[in-house]
Design a protein around this motif. Structure first.
Motif, PDB file in Angstrom:
ATOM      1  N   UNK A 621      47.528  31.428  39.337  1.00 48.00           N
ATOM      2  CA  UNK A 621      47.369  31.917  40.715  1.00 48.00           C
ATOM      3  C   UNK A 621      47.599  33.425  40.793  1.00 48.00           C
ATOM      4  N   UNK A 622      48.666  33.874  40.123  1.00 47.95           N
ATOM      5  CA  UNK A 622      48.980  35.313  40.162  1.00 47.95           C
ATOM      6  C   UNK A 622      47.859  36.116  39.509  1.00 47.95           C
ATOM      7  N   UNK A 623      47.416  35.623  38.354  1.00 50.22           N
ATOM      8  CA  UNK A 623      46.336  36.326  37.647  1.00 50.22           C
ATOM      9  C   UNK A 623      45.060  36.366  38.480  1.00 50.22           C
ATOM     10  N   UNK A 624      44.701  35.205  38.989  1.00 46.74           N
ATOM     11  CA  UNK A 624      43.462  35.126  39.770  1.00 46.74           C
ATOM     12  C   UNK A 624      43.531  36.070  40.961  1.00 46.74           C
ATOM     13  N   UNK A 625      44.698  36.119  41.605  1.00 47.22           N
ATOM     14  CA  UNK A 625      44.835  36.994  42.772  1.00 47.22           C
ATOM     15  C   UNK A 625      44.707  38.454  42.358  1.00 47.22           C
ATOM     16  N   UNK A 626      45.375  38.833  41.257  1.00 48.60           N
ATOM     17  CA  UNK A 626      45.308  40.243  40.820  1.00 48.60           C
ATOM     18  C   UNK A 626      43.892  40.620  40.413  1.00 48.60           C
ATOM     19  N   UNK A 627      43.271  39.741  39.642  1.00 45.06           N
ATOM     20  CA  UNK A 627      41.915  40.049  39.174  1.00 45.06           C
ATOM     21  C   UNK A 627      40.960  40.146  40.359  1.00 45.06           C
ATOM     22  N   UNK A 628      41.092  39.219  41.281  1.00 45.74           N
ATOM     23  CA  UNK A 628      40.197  39.246  42.445  1.00 45.74           C
ATOM     24  C   UNK A 628      40.419  40.524  43.257  1.00 45.74           C
ATOM     25  N   UNK A 629      41.685  40.909  43.373  1.00 42.96           N
ATOM     26  CA  UNK A 629      41.998  42.113  44.137  1.00 42.96           C
ATOM     27  C   UNK A 629      41.409  43.357  43.461  1.00 42.96           C
ATOM     28  N   UNK A 630      41.615  43.452  42.146  1.00 47.01           N
ATOM     29  CA  UNK A 630      41.069  44.605  41.415  1.00 47.01           C
ATOM     30  C   UNK A 630      39.547  44.611  41.460  1.00 47.01           C
ATOM     31  N   UNK A 631      38.985  43.430  41.389  1.00 46.80           N
ATOM     32  CA  UNK A 631      37.527  43.346  41.400  1.00 46.80           C
ATOM     33  C   UNK A 631      36.964  43.843  42.728  1.00 46.80           C
ATOM     34  N   UNK A 632      37.700  43.554  43.780  1.00 48.52           N
ATOM     35  CA  UNK A 632      37.310  44.044  45.093  1.00 48.52           C
ATOM     36  C   UNK A 632      37.321  45.579  45.094  1.00 48.52           C
ATOM     37  N   UNK A 633      38.386  46.141  44.499  1.00 42.97           N
ATOM     38  CA  UNK A 633      38.469  47.602  44.385  1.00 42.97           C
ATOM     39  C   UNK A 633      37.331  48.155  43.550  1.00 42.97           C
ATOM     40  N   UNK A 634      37.014  47.422  42.477  1.00 40.87           N
ATOM     41  CA  UNK A 634      35.938  47.864  41.590  1.00 40.87           C
ATOM     42  C   UNK A 634      34.616  47.952  42.354  1.00 40.87           C
ATOM     43  N   UNK A 635      34.382  46.971  43.172  1.00 43.28           N
ATOM     44  CA  UNK A 635      33.160  46.972  43.981  1.00 43.28           C
ATOM     45  C   UNK A 635      33.124  48.205  44.880  1.00 43.28           C
ATOM     46  N   UNK A 636      34.254  48.464  45.531  1.00 43.47           N
ATOM     47  CA  UNK A 636      34.293  49.610  46.442  1.00 43.47           C
ATOM     48  C   UNK A 636      34.119  50.930  45.703  1.00 43.47           C
ATOM     49  N   UNK A 637      34.856  51.055  44.593  1.00 46.10           N
ATOM     50  CA  UNK A 637      34.779  52.316  43.849  1.00 46.10           C
ATOM     51  C   UNK A 637      33.372  52.555  43.290  1.00 46.10           C
ATOM     52  N   UNK A 638      32.756  51.487  42.797  1.00 47.24           N
ATOM     53  CA  UNK A 638      31.432  51.704  42.211  1.00 47.24           C
ATOM     54  C   UNK A 638      30.407  52.019  43.296  1.00 47.24           C
ATOM     55  N   UNK A 639      30.585  51.406  44.458  1.00 51.99           N
ATOM     56  CA  UNK A 639      29.666  51.719  45.553  1.00 51.99           C
ATOM     57  C   UNK A 639      29.863  53.169  45.994  1.00 51.99           C
ATOM     58  N   UNK A 640      31.116  53.617  46.042  1.00 52.38           N
ATOM     59  CA  UNK A 640      31.395  54.997  46.464  1.00 52.38           C
ATOM     60  C   UNK A 640      30.805  55.988  45.463  1.00 52.38           C
ATOM     61  N   UNK A 641      30.939  55.660  44.181  1.00 50.72           N
ATOM     62  CA  UNK A 641      30.403  56.561  43.156  1.00 50.72           C
ATOM     63  C   UNK A 641      28.882  56.620  43.250  1.00 50.72           C
ATOM     64  N   UNK A 642      28.304  55.449  43.466  1.00 48.19           N
ATOM     65  CA  UNK A 642      26.846  55.394  43.559  1.00 48.19           C
ATOM     66  C   UNK A 642      26.359  56.251  44.725  1.00 48.19           C
TER      67      UNK A 642
END
Ligand code: ADP
Ligand code: MG
Length: 699
Positions: A621-642
């Motif tokens: 649960x902890x891992x899934x939550x952290x990974x999902x959270x980071x992945x959300x950030x990844x989406x935002x950061x990559x969209x911002x860079x694009x």
């Protein structure tokens, strides 16, 4: 390899003077020598004779084509191959190569960077043989080293300005030598030995990473548990696979007449170095280009890839190129070797003073010669010299300067005199530096040469040497003007050297260049600090720089304007490609990988709970939550860079340069930080490409 074979092998692919003499008639050889020695142009008749000899030599060795081999402003080399075939009637051909084809070529060059120098309606570029650099054979083609210019004669390459700067410094150095009573030296040439660093990685792993394939460096990658901290790679035992590569590389380089001398493992894992014996700068530059190309080719045969990028991996040392630079007379006397008589010493100190003054006055220009996106990761990052230019002289010479300037106390044991009379006194022994050298200095005096350590591993050495030569020409010409017009040579000389040391001492720094305090100290001294290429490139067209280069003929003003534009253009393109590659990798690989991993963790949770009601799933649960959270950030950061890339201005100017640094490059770092965290959390099975551990520590 059989040791006896090496002398025979050496230069076997080069149409060098000895080989030439076997294939070219005596008179033509003499005319060619006269051309080298006195700059006399070759007649078409002579060119025809040389071309015929070259062709026969090349055909005997299986060549079918010839190419004018040149160095456009991409920093790489370019070649367009023409076969020797010429129709001979009745459907037959002969193998032909004329003097005209040797001396001048006309490639359609519209796709090389020209910084606006070549209007598209006049797309032609011209290549002209550089008879000071031997022709050579490569992959079945006779390669003719050439300069490359536009229809109107503006240089479009890296060789032309270098050759011009060699002439400039020679002219002025000879003037100085005459003042010291040297009546025989006709030419002074720059001697250069470039040490080349590189990485070797496995080809399969390389191909598995889009960033390496497209950008030559990793744009993502979490730090491995082990880096270079144990210093176990530096000068370490060479791995058999690497050793086989190095042996074959040496053989290939020797065939091409390249004096490959030293090879060893470098500081970072998988990092190595090759250093040739120094030679004339023009040849050194050609050879360095050939060496880089050969490294890539030979690596490929060993299922390796040679990375010449300045910073293939974050967190371990990047690669540079040390440009060892000196001036020598045509009789082989090194003008930066301290002498054993007062007069020799005086001459040495004058050349030293000229160098110090030149570097101090044109530090920004020198800085621009190493300004490229790759080098920004090294300079000032505690692994390569700082971006602030300074000169390291060592204690002995520093004490000499103290004594010349006078008045300053010096406690250096060998330098007991408080006042050194130039032209009268003997210098203390100045050791050729060995072990306790200062490795943090951008420009270190190493006994009889300067080592310019700021160049990036992928860069052509021509830009830096063109500037070093030209600033030296400028200062020597100023000195010659003063000394030629004075009436007491000894007195004038003493005063000139003293005043120069006094006025330009601020550029000398013998301390630790990695120390944060140096940045403050340099600022106090008024030395320019241009931390990034985006800071450095705008200084290129400073009035004093344009005046310097045009005064000595190394560049015309329009050539400099063009080069300034190309520097900006290339910076922006590189950052843009890197940013888009990151976006591509994030959006096509990483988001999906992290999402799959989260899904797999969730599946595990469900099946665990079904199997054993009430079981703890805290880890998943902890891992899934952290990974999902980071992945959300990844989406935002990559969209911002694009969108940052999409919104980039399109004009090639300094505003666009700044934009790419501030809005694109800095954003790339934030995206990377998120991705690298994600990498450390994601199970290896899910991670879509080889990690640093795989790349840097192959089995
Ligand atoms: P390192 O800096 O690793 O100790 P070396 O002292 O052997 O290496 O020299 C590095 C490079 O400097 C070599 O390519 C060498 O040929 C070159 N070199 C040596 N003497 C001179 C000189 N007078 N001018 C220019 N280059 C030189
Ligand atoms: Mg060195």
């Amino acid at each position: 390899m059989n040791k006896e074979r090496i002398p025979a092998l050496f230069g076997s692919n080069v149409f060098n003077e000895e080989t030439m003499a076997q294939y070219v008639p005596f008179e033509a050889m003499q005319a060619w020598r006269d051309c080298l020695k006195n700059g006399k142009p070759l007649t078409l008749e002579v060119a025809n004779d040389i071309a015929e000899g070259m062709k026969n030599w090349a055909l005997e060795r299986g060549a079918t084509h010839y190419t004018h081999w040149f160095q456009p402003m991409t920093g790489y080399t370019a070649e367009k191959h023409d076969s020797f075939i010429t129709p001979a009637g009745s459907g037959k051909v002969i193998m032909d190569f004329s003097g005209k084809a040797l001396v001048c070529g006309e490639p359609d060059a519209s796709s090389f960077p020209s910084g606006g120098l070549r209007a598209t309606f006049e797309a032609r570029g011209y290549t002209a043989w550089d008879p000071t650099s031997y022709a050579f054979l490569k992959d079945g083609s006779l390669c003719i080293p050439t300069v490359f210019c536009s229809y109107s004669g503006q240089s479009l390459d890296n060789k032309t300005p270098l050759l011009r700067s060699v002439e400039a410094v020679s002219r002025q150095a000879v003037r100085i030598l005459r003042l010291f009573g040297d009546t025989t030296t006709r030419r002074v040439t720059t001697q250069v030995g470039p040490e080349q660093e590189y990485f070797l990685i496995d080809k399969k792993l390389f191909l598995a990473r889009e960033d390496l394939r497209l950008c030559g460096r990793t744009l993502f990658g979490a730090k491995p548990p082990k880096g270079q901290e144990l210093d176990d790679h530096y000068f370490g035992v060479i791995h058999p696979r690497v050793s086989a590569f190095m042996q074959e590389l040496d053989e290939e380089l020797w065939r091409l007449g390249i004096l490959s001398k030293t090879k060893h493992n470098e500081v970072a894992p998988s990092q190595h170095e090759m250093a040739p014996i120094y030679c004339d700068v023009n040849i050194a530059c050609d050879h360095n280009q050939l060496a880089m190309e050969t490294m890539k080719k030979v690596a490929d045969r060993h299922n390796l890839v040679c990375l010449l990028h300045e910073k293939p991996f974050a967190g371990v040392n990047g690669s540079g190129k040390h440009d060892n630079w000196s001036l020598a007379t045509d009789s082989g006397k090194n003008l930066f070797a301290p002498g054993s008589t007062p007069s020799q010493n005086a001459q040495f100190l004058l050349f030293l003073a000229a160098f110090i003054k030149g570097v101090d006055e044109y530090a920004e220009l020198l800085r621009t010669t190493v300004a490229c996106p790759g080098n920004d990761h090294r300079l000032g990052a505690q692994e390569a010299p700082p971006a602030i230019i300074s000169i390291f002289l060592g204690d002995e010479l520093d004490a000499v300067i103290d004594a010349v300037v006078g008045g300053t106390d010096t406690d250096y044991v060998d330098m007991k005199r408080r006042q050194l009379r130039i032209g009268v006194d003997i210098l203390p022994h100045i050791p050729q530096d060995t072990t306790d050298r200062n490795r943090t200095s951008p420009l270190a005096f190493t006994g009889n040469k300067f080592e310019f350590r700021m160049l990036g591993s992928s860069q052509s050495i021509s830009g830096a040497n063109t500037v070093l030569n030209t600033i030296m020409a400028e200062e020597l010409s100023q000195f010659a003007d003063i000394l030629e017009n004075g009436n007491n040579f000894q007195e004038d000389l003493h005063e000139l050297i003293r005043a120069t040391f006094r006025d330009h001492r601020r550029i000398i720094f013998n301390g630790n260049g990695y120390d944060e305090a140096w940045v403050q100290e340099a600022q106090r001294r008024g030395l320019p600090n241009l931390p990034t290429a985006a800071d450095a490139i705008p200084t290129y067209l400073m009035k004093k720089n344009v005046e310097l280069m045009t005064r000595h003929g190394s560049f015309t003003e329009s050539e400099m304007i063009a080069r300034h534009e190309i520097l900006i253009e290339q910076y922006c393109y590189v950052i843009r490609i890197e940013a888009l590659t990151m976006v591509d990798m994030a959006q096509h690989l990483l988001l999906n990988a992290a999402s799959q991993y989260t899904a797999s963790l969730c599946d595990t949770i469900i099946s665990k709970k079904q199997a054993i009601p009430g079981i703890s799933c805290r880890v998943e649960e902890a891992l899934a939550a952290s990974v999902a959270h980071l992945n959300d950030q990844l989406l935002q950061e990559s969209a911002a860079l694009k969108s940052a890339v999409e919104l980039a201005p399109t004009k090639t100017d300094e505003e666009t340069l700044r934009y790419y640094y501030n809005e694109v490059f800095l954003r790339m770092n934030s995206l990377r930080a998120v991705a690298d965290q994600l990498e450390t959390l994601t199970a290896s099975d899910f991670w879509p490409y080889p990690t640093y551990c795989d790349l840097l520590f192959p089995v």
